[in-house]
Structure formats: structure tokens, C-alpha cells
Design a protein around this motif. Structure first.
Motif, short mmCIF file in Angstrom:
data_model
loop_
_atom_site.label_atom_id
_atom_site.label_comp_id
_atom_site.label_asym_id
_atom_site.label_seq_id
_atom_site.Cartn_x
_atom_site.Cartn_y
_atom_site.Cartn_z
N THR A 1 -3.95 -3.84 5.79
CA THR A 1 -3.48 -3.35 7.09
C THR A 1 -4.66 -3.08 8.03
O THR A 1 -4.54 -3.25 9.23
N ILE B 1 -2.04 0.56 13.12
CA ILE B 1 -2.08 0.26 11.68
C ILE B 1 -3.51 0.26 11.16
O ILE B 1 -3.74 0.49 9.98
N PHE B 2 -4.47 0.04 12.04
CA PHE B 2 -5.87 0.13 11.64
C PHE B 2 -6.21 1.57 11.21
O PHE B 2 -6.73 1.80 10.12
N PHE C 1 -6.24 -4.13 -3.47
CA PHE C 1 -7.02 -3.21 -2.65
C PHE C 1 -6.10 -2.29 -1.85
O PHE C 1 -6.45 -1.85 -0.77
N GLY C 2 -4.91 -2.04 -2.38
CA GLY C 2 -3.98 -1.13 -1.68
C GLY C 2 -3.57 -1.72 -0.35
O GLY C 2 -3.21 -2.89 -0.26
N GLU C 3 -3.68 -0.87 0.68
CA GLU C 3 -3.28 -1.35 2.00
C GLU C 3 -4.50 -1.76 2.81
O GLU C 3 -4.49 -1.69 4.03
N LEU C 4 -5.56 -2.16 2.13
CA LEU C 4 -6.76 -2.59 2.84
C LEU C 4 -6.42 -3.68 3.85
O LEU C 4 -7.02 -3.79 4.91
N ARG D 1 -5.41 5.83 4.76
CA ARG D 1 -4.90 5.62 3.42
C ARG D 1 -6.03 5.29 2.45
O ARG D 1 -6.09 5.81 1.33
N GLU D 2 -6.95 4.46 2.90
CA GLU D 2 -8.07 4.07 2.04
C GLU D 2 -8.90 5.27 1.65
O GLU D 2 -9.29 5.43 0.51
N GLY E 1 -4.31 2.40 8.00
CA GLY E 1 -4.90 1.77 6.82
C GLY E 1 -6.17 2.49 6.38
O GLY E 1 -6.41 2.74 5.20
#
Lengths: 295, 257, 324
Positions: free
Chosen positions: C287, A106-107, C282-285, A113-114, A110
Motif C-alpha cells: 500500500t 494509503i501511503f 511484507f504485510g501491507e508494504l 502499519r509497517e 501503509g
């Protein structure tokens, strides 16, 4: 279902299954050498696709260098995962390792995605999109690339394992870390190599699949799960059975959707693969218990 | 009811084509100490696991107090009176010494999820009895002082005693000890022999698998010798020490080893 | 609760804590955080079930959010579509979810370790897919609204102020029940299974049955939380019950300490404050942060952040008492 339709679904299944096969190979090689199931395996595939899109479409780098860079970058990520997360936790229990690799997964997801956004992306086709006709079924060139890549990767991996010093060392390490250590094989180097190979194979798969089936930051979980199903058929032991397993899962999934009745529709495509997983695991559970005792 | 607490008849176990045990007939008398010996790979541990219910037999019968227990799962066998220890103590590392033994009282108590969740009176009553019994067994093996320590903080010798106390807490009729002497000092082995005799005095039958010959010869009233999955001899210490096949097997091992 | 304070201070401490908890929802105190606190309570209930399963019994579940979802949907559908009394709906949801988990558990708990983890993950995904696809009864991806509030007689839980008490009443009850179970014969059997299945079996513990039962119990906890969730929001959609939600629950359990009942509150609070206050927008920050937390905690303090802090306090206390 007519013969033509059947062929069409079969081809599409083999194509999808080839990708699962590549994920399964990654699981298998890491498990064989380290006894770790890398729950982040699907993220390698995701990275391969997302990075190749970034390099080709956003940076305008030509296809081949883009692919090489994407694979190289993912390989480095694979090495970092091993060095920072797996090696430092070497005495961890199975449960801890599951949680750690889920954390890695998930790191990465994430982060992607960022930086790369939430949209599904499609890098350009490698060699255009003029479909070929085989026995009345259409096949797109990218599908041939996917299938071809899987065949080539499998053959290279096989030759690597059987013909090279490094490959033999890996196999020795997979059979017994202690025995391997006695003949001077460093199990940590082998484990690192396994993670790098798994990352390379996964990202190659991701890069060739993305133009055909699209990719996005969140495809890793499902691909990981399907690759896991494929590899579990052979008990994470044999690369060849893992590849066959992957293609089988792809074909089952595709044909099941082709029935297009009741739960057998594309809405439940993923569910079908999961049910296959559960059935395979339960059938194998008796044997798995025995194998664990033998260990 | 037979005078034998345990009998096996033609007991065989095959692992994927490999015959681990071949038609073993054996009788264990009630209230005595018996031992199974044999070189490595003779099938001792397999036999033990069959009796305890870890594996199921390929063919043949296991009779406990005259009752066929072939297909009974291990936890059921424990509740009808078959207890065991393991080569490596296999203590519960996430518990204290006392809790390990209290857990052994599991088959002798009943209260479950519901009584526990709402602390119903039955849970209080049983909990008191469980901890009193546990302390009794800890004192028996000489670990009374260590009751609040972490189980795995004990030295190996005491861990093995704790494993015996845990097995005794199930209030068994037959106690199977898997290499209880392995890794112990001479002094500890002597204490172990004394403990095993006291266990016999409590009316519990003891069957042990052991490598340590002096320990076995000094303790066991009946010795069964296995080699390559077959029973090659049985009798008391004198008979076994004179048996030519036994001598051949053990000499062979010494030459190889 | 505070195993390291073995004197009368504990009564004072618990009393003070309860007083604070009672006062929290008033506007002049922390009233503006009531929604956050309700979610912390709901997540604590699911997490403590997960702790019983993972921390005490040593069995992984990567699909726990699905059972939270089943409770939520059954309550929503029964009370809204069929007009069933919400309390009855909640009871039915708990029973159905528990029975379902028992059946599932009976099948999948023959598996161990990695295989079990993947099976629970897969089942969680299937259930999530069903929430989305069975749109005629679940409202599909858009979800369904207009779910009634809970009420007792004429007293309705119409405000967050009132629902705060409702949720924390259930939450504390489940925590107490969990603590009682852990400190009982049953709890010892569960920990024995974690310690060594072979040894547990050898002293008469029916390992397979205990695993299935504790899994069903954890699903019941999740279901109760799910029911309270829909009667709080009056809306349900598949979104909070997917894979990431299940991982988030694992994060809560890991932060609190897998084998710690009261740590669950700490884990749920940390995670909710992080997601809903600090990193909101911050969205999925979050995660990324969760990924890091899972790695760091499991590598460097596998017993959990909460338990580690507790240990540090104990050491500090024993040092200071030695000086005196």
C-alpha cells in the motif's frame, strides 16, 4: 428506550460526533482555501492517536509533551503533503486531486502499519476513568475531554479567523484567490497554512479520542467519510455548520444503534452513517449543481 | 404552424430573488439572422440558456416551431433542432477536430452500446455516414485540412469555427451563437459574417448574442435590445441606432466603462 | 491496439502475442505463474470497466471492488447453496449486478466530482459491510468454500492450466468489446461528457443516461470477473472486496492510463506482480508503494505510465526513421 438510556446514547453520540466535527473542520478549512477535498483528512486523526500512543506508552514520555509532539509531527506531515503533493499538482483536475489525496492517504496508512503494527491501541486516559453521573446517565471523563476539546478548538478557530490578520487573509483567500493576491496575500502560503491547521485539528481530535474509543492504523477511512458527511451538510463553507453537522451525525448514529432492532444495531453503525451521507448528498444535489454553475 | 421558429411569451428567470429576465416577449422569424444585444448583465446569456434548456424558466413560455419546450431538457432540444455554441468554444479537448464534429452527429444517428460492442453492420453503416457528414461541415467552415489535429491545438479563431461546425453537425433548424465574434481579428470576423450568411442559405435560422456592434449591424435583420433583464427595443439596425433608450443605455455604459 | 504501428506489422505482432499467450500456461514455459496470470486476467476485466468509467467518461468510482464482490457472492451462493448451474449463476449475477448498479447510478450520478467519489466510496463500504454481516447467506467474515468449478458438458475447468484459458478468453473478449465501444458513437459521447458536460448536452447527448449506462456496464464487467474468481478459487470471503481493493483497482487503472483500454492489462500485471510476487510477505508494504504510485503518476504523468511509455516509443521511432 427509557429516558436514561436515551440520555446515555445522546451523550455517547455527542462524544463521537465531536470527533467527526474535528475531522469536518479540517475538510472545511482546506476546501475553503484551496477547493481541494483532502481524502487523507482521516489519516491526520489516525496519526494523532497512534503517535500519542507511541510516545506515551512505548517511549514513556509524559502526557502533555507527548500530545504536543504528536500534533507537531502531524502538522509537519500536513505541510509536507501540501508542498510535495498538492502544490506540485496545482493544475490537476478534480479527479486527479481525488486520486492524489487517496494516494497520500494509503501511503500514510501503509507506513503507520509497517512501523506501529496492526493492533488497536489505547493510550492512557488523560484524567482517570471515574465516571460522573449526569441526570442518571454516566459520562466518562475522557468523553468530557473530547467534547471540551472540540468546543475549545472551534472557539479558537473562530477567533483566529475573525480576529487575526492571518485569519482575515485566509478568509479573503477563501473568497477569491485573485482578489486576495491583489492585496498582497500569497495564496500558496494560505494553502500551506490551511493544511497545517487541518492537520493540527485532526491530530488533536485523534489524540483525545484514542483513550476512549481506541485507534489503529486503519481508522482513517471511516473517520474521513464521517467527517466528510458532516462537512457536506454545510457545503464545506461554514466551520460552525460543519461542527454542528458532526455532532448531528454522531447523535443520529448513536440513537440509531440504540434502537437495537433490524438493521439498527451496532453491526451496522458505519452503514447508518453512510446512508445518512447519501441522503444528505442527494437532498443537496440540486443545490450543489447550482453552486457549481455559479462558481 | 407559425412563421416564427421561436417565440417567448412573458419569459422570466429569477435566481435566488434576483430577477435576471423580466417577462420577455420575443419572436424570431424563420430563415433570418436575429441578434440579441445589451450591456453586460442585461440577461443575454440567461435568455440564451433558457432557450437552449440549460436553465428552466421561472415563468412564461418558450415555443419552438409552435411547440412548448419549457420543461424539455437541453439534449432533447438539440435533437429537435436547437443547436448552440458557447462563449468559450467548449470543444472536447480529448478528441481530434474531426471527432469533435462527428460527435455533433449524435442526435442524427442511433446505434448504441450493443451495436458498438459487437460491431454490428448498423454501426458500420452509420459510422460511414457520420464521418462523411462531419467532413462536409468541416469543409463548410474551412477546417477540412485540420481534421486530424488535436482540437485544442487550433488557434482561438479556428476553435470557434470548429464549435460552429460541431453545432451544425446536429443538423439544427435554429442555431444559437453566443458571442461568435469575441476574440477574433477583423479578418476573421469578416469570414465569420460570410459563414453565417452561408448558414442562412442552408435554411437554418441564426440567433446571435454579440458585443461587436459593427458585426451585428452588418448581419442582423432583427435586433433585440435587453437591459437589466428587460426588453427595451427591437427592430432593424436603423431603428435600433436611432432608439433613444438604446442610446441612453449604451452611452451610460461608455461613461461607466 | 498499437495505434502507432500503422502497417502490416500489426498483424504479425498480434499473432505473435496471441501465440505467446496460448503457450504461456505450459509447464515448460511459464506454467508456474498460471495462478498469477489468472488474477491478472480477472483484475484486467474489472480495471477496463473502471477505465471506461473514469478515463473515458471522467466519473470517479472508489467502490468498484464491491461490484466485483457482488458478482462473486451471487455466483457462489447460487451455485453452491442452491445448486444452480454455474454458467446460469454467472449470467444471473451479471444481470443482477448490472441492474443494481443502474439503479444506484440513477441516484448517485446526479452528484459530481468529490461528492460522487465519496458516495461511491460509501456505497462500496456498505456493500462490504453487508458481505460481512449477512453471515447466514454469505458465511460472514470467514467466507464460504466448496463452490463448484465451471464445466462445459463433460469438460471441467479443474486445473489452473484450463482456467487460464477460460479467464483470458473472457478477458480478451471484454477488452475487445471495450475497444469497440470506445471507437464508436457511444465512445465519442462518453469522451464528450468527460470533455464538457454542457457542450455534450448541447449536441443532444443525454449526459445523465450515458453516465448511468457506462457505470452499469463497468459493474457487469466486474461481476463477470467476480463469478470467474469464485469458480477459480472455490472460496469467497469479504476480504478482497473492501476499500483497499477498490483503491488497488484505481491504481491499476492509473498505471495503465485511465483512458487506455489495453493499458489495463499492463496496470493489472504490474500491480499483481508487485503484490503477489515481489512484496509478498511484507504485510501491507504494497500500500505504501501504491500510495506513491498514485501520487507520482497523477502529478507527473496523469495520462498514465503505459501511455507515457507508448509515447516515448513513438518519439523514439520517429527519430530513428528520420535518421534513415
Amino acid at each position: 428506550m427509557s429516558v436514561d438510556q436515551f440520555l446515555q446514547y445522546l451523550i455517547s453520540g455527542i462524544t463521537q460526533g465531536s470527533i467527526y466535527a474535528l475531522v469536518a473542520l479540517g475538510f472545511t478549512i482546506i476546501y475553503a482555501v484551496t477547493r481541494v477535498i483532502n481524502f487523507a483528512q482521516g489519516e491526520f486523526v489516525m496519526l494523532g492517536g497512534m503517535l500519542s500512543f507511541l510516545l506515551i506508552s512505548s517511549f514513556g514520555i509524559p502526557l502533555i509533551p507527548s500530545l504536543i509532539l504528536a500534533v507537531l509531527f502531524t502538522a509537519i506531515i500536513g505541510a509536507i503533503i501540501y508542498l510535495l503533493a498538492i502544490r506540485t499538482a496545482k493544475k490537476a483536475s478534480v479527479v486527479s486531486l481525488i486520486i492524489i489525496t487517496i494516494g497520500v492517504s494509503i501511503f500514510i496508512r501503509g507506513f503507520t502499519r509497517e512501523f506501529l503494527g496492526v493492533d488497536s491501541v489505547r493510550p492512557p486516559f488523560f484524567t482517570g476513568d471515574e465516571s460522573l453521573t449526569i441526570f442518571g446517565a454516566l459520562i466518562r471523563p475522557q468523553a468530557l475531554w473530547i467534547i471540551g476539546t472540540t468546543i475549545v478548538v472551534t472557539i479558537i478557530l473562530h477567533l483566529f479567523l475573525s480576529r487575526t490578520m492571518m485569519g482575515n487573509a485566509l478568509k479573503a483567500s477563501a473568497i477569491s484567490t485573485r482578489a486576495a493576491a491583489m492585496v498582497g496575500i500569497d495564496s500558496r502560503v494560505m494553502a500551506l497554512t490551511a493544511f497545517v491547521i487541518a492537520a493540527v485539528i485532526g491530530s488533536i481530535g485523534g489524540a483525545v479520542m484514542a483513550p476512549l474509543v481506541l485507534t489503529s492504523y486503519n481508522v482513517g477511512v471511516m473517520l474521513g467519510l464521517k467527517g466528510f458527511v458532516s462537512a457536506s451538510i454545510g457545503g464545506f463553507k461554514s466551520p460552525i455548520i460543519s461542527v454542528i453537522g458532526g455532532i448531528t451525525i454522531g447523535v443520529i448514529e448513536s440513537l440509531a444503534v440504540g434502537i437495537n432492532w433490524g438493521p439498527f444495531t451496532s453491526s451496522y453503525k458505519d452503514a447508518i452513517a453512510i446512508v445518512a451521507l447519501l441522503i444528505i448528498l442527494l437532498i443537496r444535489s440540486g443545490r450543489l449543481a447550482l453552486e457549481e454553475r455559479a462558481d | 404552424m407559425s412563421e416564427y421558429i421561436l417565440q417567448t411569451k412573458g419569459l422570466s428567470k429569477i435566481f435566488g430573488g434576483l430577477v435576471a429576465l423580466d417577462k420577455i416577449d420575443m419572436e424570431i422569424e424563420k430563415g433570418r439572422i436575429s441578434a440579441i444585444i445589451g450591456p453586460n448583465g442585461a440577461g443575454k446569456t440567461t435568455l440564451f440558456n433558457l432557450i437552449a434548456g440549460v436553465y428552466s424558466a421561472t415563468s412564461g413560455e418558450i415555443l419552438f416551431q409552435g411547440m412548448r419546450v419549457n420543461s424539455m431538457p437541453a439534449h432533447r432540444r438539440a435533437s429537435i433542432g436547437v443547436a448552440r455554441t458557447f462563449q468559450h468554444a467548449l470543444l472536447f479537448g480529448n478528441m481530434t477536430v474531426l471527432e469533435n464534429v462527428m460527435t455533433g452527429q449524435h442526435p442524427r444517428s442511433q446505434y448504441g452500446f450493443l451495436e458498438a460492442a459487437f460491431r454490428l453492420p448498423k454501426s458500420y453503416r452509420e459510422e460511414r455516414k457520420i464521418s462523411l457528414e462531419a467532413i462536409k461541415y468541416l469543409n463548410l467552415v474551412g477546417l477540412g485540412m485540420d481534421k486530424d489535429k488535436e482540437a485544442l491545438s487550433l488557434p482561438l479563431g479556428r476553435q470557434k469555427l470548429l464549435a460552429i461546425a460541431r453545432a451544425l453537425a446536429t443538423e439544427p433548424k435554429l442555431l444559437l451563437l453566443d458571442e461568435p465574434g469575441a476574440g477574433l481579428t477583423t479578418l476573421e470576423k469578416r469570414a465569420l459574417s460570410d459563414l453565417i450568411r452561408r448558414i442562412i442559405d442552408m435554411g437554418i435560422t441564426v440567433l446571435l448574442v454579440e458585443h461587436d456592434m459593427p458585426l451585428v449591424m452588418g448581419l442582423a435583420e432583427k435586433i433585440i435590445v435587453l437591459d437589466s433583464g428587460q426588453k427595451i427595443a427591437e427592430g432593424d439596425a436603423n431603428q435600433i441606432q436611432k432608439d433613444e433608450r438604446v442610446i441612453a443605455v449604451y452611452l451610460g455604459e461608455e461613461v461607466e466603462g | 491496439m498499437f495505434g502507432f504501428v500503422k502497417n502490416k506489422w500489426i498483424y504479425f505482432l498480434v499473432g505473435a502475442l496471441l501465440a505467446v499467450m496460448v503457450l504461456i500456461p505450459f509447464d515448460w514455459f511459464m506454467g508456474k505463474y498460471n495462478t498469477l496470470l489468472i488474477f491478472i486476467g480477472l483484475n484486467t476485466m474489472v480495471t477496463v470497466g473502471l477505465c471506461l468509467l473514469m478515463g473515458y467518461t471522467g466519473q470517479v468510482s472508489l467502490g468498484q471492488a464491491a461490484y466485483y464482490g457482488i458478482g462473486a457472492y451471487i455466483s457462489a451462493i447460487l451455485s453452491k447453496t442452491y445448486g444452480v448451474n454455474p454458467w446460469l449463476a454467472m449470467l444471473i449475477a451479471a444481470i443482477v449486478t448490472g441492474a443494481f448498479a443502474y439503479g444506484i447510478g440513477y441516484l448517485i450520478f446526479r452528484l459530481k466530482g468529490n461528492y460522487l467519489a465519496m458516495a461511491t466510496l460509501g456505497l462500496g463500504l456498505i456493500i462490504w459491510i453487508l458481505f460481512r454481516q449477512l453471515s447466514e447467506i454469505t458465511g460472514g467474515p470467514d467466507g464460504m468454500g466448496g463452490i463448484p468449478y465451471l464445466s462445459i458438458g463433460g469438460f471441467g475447468f479443474y486445473t489452473t492450466f484450463k482456467r487460464y484459458y477460460l479467464v483470458w478468453f473472457f478477458c480478451l473478449a471484454l477488452l475487445l468489446i471495450s475497444q469497440n465501444i470506445v471507437r464508436s458513437r457511444t465512445g465519442r459521447a462518453l469522451r464528450a461528457i468527460h470533455g464538457s458536460e454542457d457542450a455534450a448536452e448541447s449536441i443532444g447527448i443525454n449526459v445523465a443516461q450515458f453516465k448511468v449506462k457506462i457505470f452499469a456496464l463497468s459493474a457487469v464487467f466486474a461481476s463477470i470477473a467476480g463469478s470467474l474468481f469464485v469458480h477459480h478459487l472455490r472460496f469467497v470471503s469479504p476480504q478482497p472486496f473492501g476499500f483497499l481493493a477498490s483503491v488497488k483497482l484505481v491504481v491499476m487503472a492509473v498505471i495503465g492510463g485511465l483512458a487506455s483500454i489495453w493499458g489495463a492489462i499492463f496496470g493489472a500485471a504490474t500491480t499483481n506482480i508487485l503484490s503477489d510476487e515481489l512484496l509478498l510477505g511484507f504485510g501491507e508494504l504494497d500500500t505504501i508503494v501504491y500510495g506513491l504510485i498514485l501520487m507520482l503518476v497523477m502529478i507527473f504523468m496523469p495520462q498514465g505510465l503505459f501511455v507515457k511509455l507508448k509515447e516515448i516509443i513513438v518519439q523514439w521511432r520517429s527519430k530513428t526513421t528520420q535518421k534513415v
